[in-house]
Design an enzyme around this catalytic site. Structure first.
Site, PDB file in Angstrom:
ATOM      1  N   LYS A   1       0.826  -1.215   0.000  1.00 10.91           N
ATOM      2  CA  LYS A   1       0.000   0.000   0.000  1.00 10.91           C
ATOM      3  C   LYS A   1       0.858   1.262   0.000  1.00 10.91           C
ATOM      4  CE  LYS A   1      -4.426  -1.702   1.550  1.00 10.91           C
ATOM      5  NZ  LYS A   1      -5.605  -1.534   2.381  1.00 10.91           N
TER       6      LYS A   1
ATOM      7  N   LYS B   1      -8.315 -10.745  -9.284  1.00 10.92           N
ATOM      8  CA  LYS B   1      -9.570 -10.865  -8.534  1.00 10.92           C
ATOM      9  C   LYS B   1     -10.386  -9.564  -8.653  1.00 10.92           C
ATOM     10  CE  LYS B   1      -8.742  -9.090  -3.977  1.00 10.92           C
ATOM     11  NZ  LYS B   1      -9.258  -9.072  -2.649  1.00 10.92           N
TER      12      LYS B   1
ATOM     13  N   LYS C   1     -12.245  -3.788  -5.147  1.00 14.60           N
ATOM     14  CA  LYS C   1     -12.713  -2.408  -5.018  1.00 14.60           C
ATOM     15  C   LYS C   1     -11.699  -1.435  -5.583  1.00 14.60           C
ATOM     16  CE  LYS C   1     -13.739  -3.178  -0.582  1.00 14.60           C
ATOM     17  NZ  LYS C   1     -14.095  -3.023   0.810  1.00 14.60           N
TER      18      LYS C   1
END
Ligand code: ATP
Ligand code: LTN
Length: 328
Positions: A111, A194, A197
């Site tokens: 991140k 996958k 979001k």
């Protein structure tokens, strides 16, 4: 009775992958264990700055959790920031984990790398300490999570073991469990990734709030491949296999059995799209109904926070006493 806790961040719309991979199992599992479900808004704060976004997203996610079938009389659904014990134990967890351990967390590395030119909060770094507090506050036995979260459960166990060793038996050691029937839903435009979001475009993502026409269109445009054989084969035919798996998750049949019934991609796309529309129809109706009465939703969340606080406060008091903090 086994105590189960799982949490979800109020970031972005809930999608079909979240539902088929996680939420649906939360609903079916709510009668088999004592379950706690947290909407972890303080975790979302590590990457969200806009004040007009977070509260709305929290309420909307709560409506969605009830709309998919969590029963407020059975499951304890609460907002993390409403149960202040999370922040309080979070600090104690920060003092029990080392800088080195936090530096090795893959999620932090990923991140922070993605946010290269942006603000990287200290909260993003200490995130696992707050997650450890989420879990340990409820004397949690099991945490149902995907593979990406296993490292966070491991560090939670390490923290609990260290605390228990330093201050005496305080916390229950949790374990990560991966639900047996959790479908892994892939992006319709990029079936090797996958559904997520944080995908860059939403043409391959089915939000649980998408209108029927949008759902059908996204399925019609789903990426398949250039031959035309319908076969269930994740490695060789990821697009077609994803459609078969989604249809299977909606109908309860197996992807292999469904494959024998199709000779062309068109009808498979139509059937998968229609099955998802039917799956979402009652969820959307309940969601919109719940969202018309925000007062009622907030009262359900207050009730959830009240139930959560009873357990959390007892654990926090035990941890504070064992660590030698002077009683107030
Ligand atoms: P992000 O992209 O921001 O990481 P996400 O869409 O992966 O978000 P999370 O909030 O991390 O969603 O996950 C909530 C739950 O949904 C987790 O239990 C996770 O394992 C599950 N989940 C997420 N995406 C999928 C997917 N495509 N298929 C199956 N399960 C999924
Ligand atoms: N880190 C998790 C969300 C999360 C969580 C938790 C999951 C925060 N606290 C406690 C399970 C238990 C995520 O990104 N999906």
């Amino acid at each position: 009775m086994t105590r189960v806790l799982s949490c979800i961040q109020p970031t972005g719309d809930v999608h079909l992958g979240n539902y088929l991979g996680a939420l649906r199992n939360w609903v079916s599992g709510q009668h088999d264990a004592e379950v706690f479900h947290g909407i972890v808004d303080l975790h979302a704060l590590t990457v969200t700055e806009a004040p007009e976004v977070l509260g709305k997203a929290t309420l909307s996610l709560a409506a969605m959790l009830f709309a998919v079938g969590l029963d407020p009389d059975v499951a304890t659904v609460f907002v993390q920031s409403h149960v202040t014990e999370h922040s309080q134990l979070g600090w104690m967890m920060e003092c029990t984990v080392s800088y080195g351990e936090l530096s090795r967390m893959t999620q932090f590395k990923d991140k922070s790398a993605k946010r290269e030119a942006e603000f990287i909060s200290a909260g993003l770094f200490t995130y696992p300490a707050l997650q450890a507090a989420d879990i340990l506050l409820y004397d949690t036995d099991e945490v149902p999570v995907g593979d990406d979260q296993r490292q966070h459960i491991e560090i939670t166990r390490d923290i609990a073991i260290r605390f228990n060793h330093r201050f005496g038996d305080t916390f229950v050691l949790p374990k990560a469990v991966t639900p047996k029937s959790g479908a892994r839903v892939m992006d319709l435009q990029d079936p090797t990734s996958k559904m997520s979001k944080s995908a860059t475009t939403d043409s391959g993502l089915i939000s649980l709030l998408d209108e029927p026409a949008a759902v059908l269109k996204k399925f019609k445009r789903a990426v398949t491949d250039s031959d035309s054989e319908v076969r269930y084969d994740r490695a060789e035919k990821p697009g077609v296999s994803n459609l078969l798996e989604i249809l299977a998750a909606c109908t309860g049949e197996t992807a292999e059995a469904l494959a024998t019934r199709y000779s062309q991609y068109g009808p498979l796309k139509t059937d998968a799209g229609e099955a998802v529309v039917e799956l979402l129809r009652p969820i959307q109706a309940r969601y919109h109904e719940l969202m018309t009465d925000r007062g009622e939703l907030q009262s359900l969340l207050r009730k959830g926070a009240g139930k959560a606080r009873v357990v959390a406060a007892a654990t926090l008091a035990r941890a504070q006493a064992n660590a030698g903090l002077l009683p107030a």
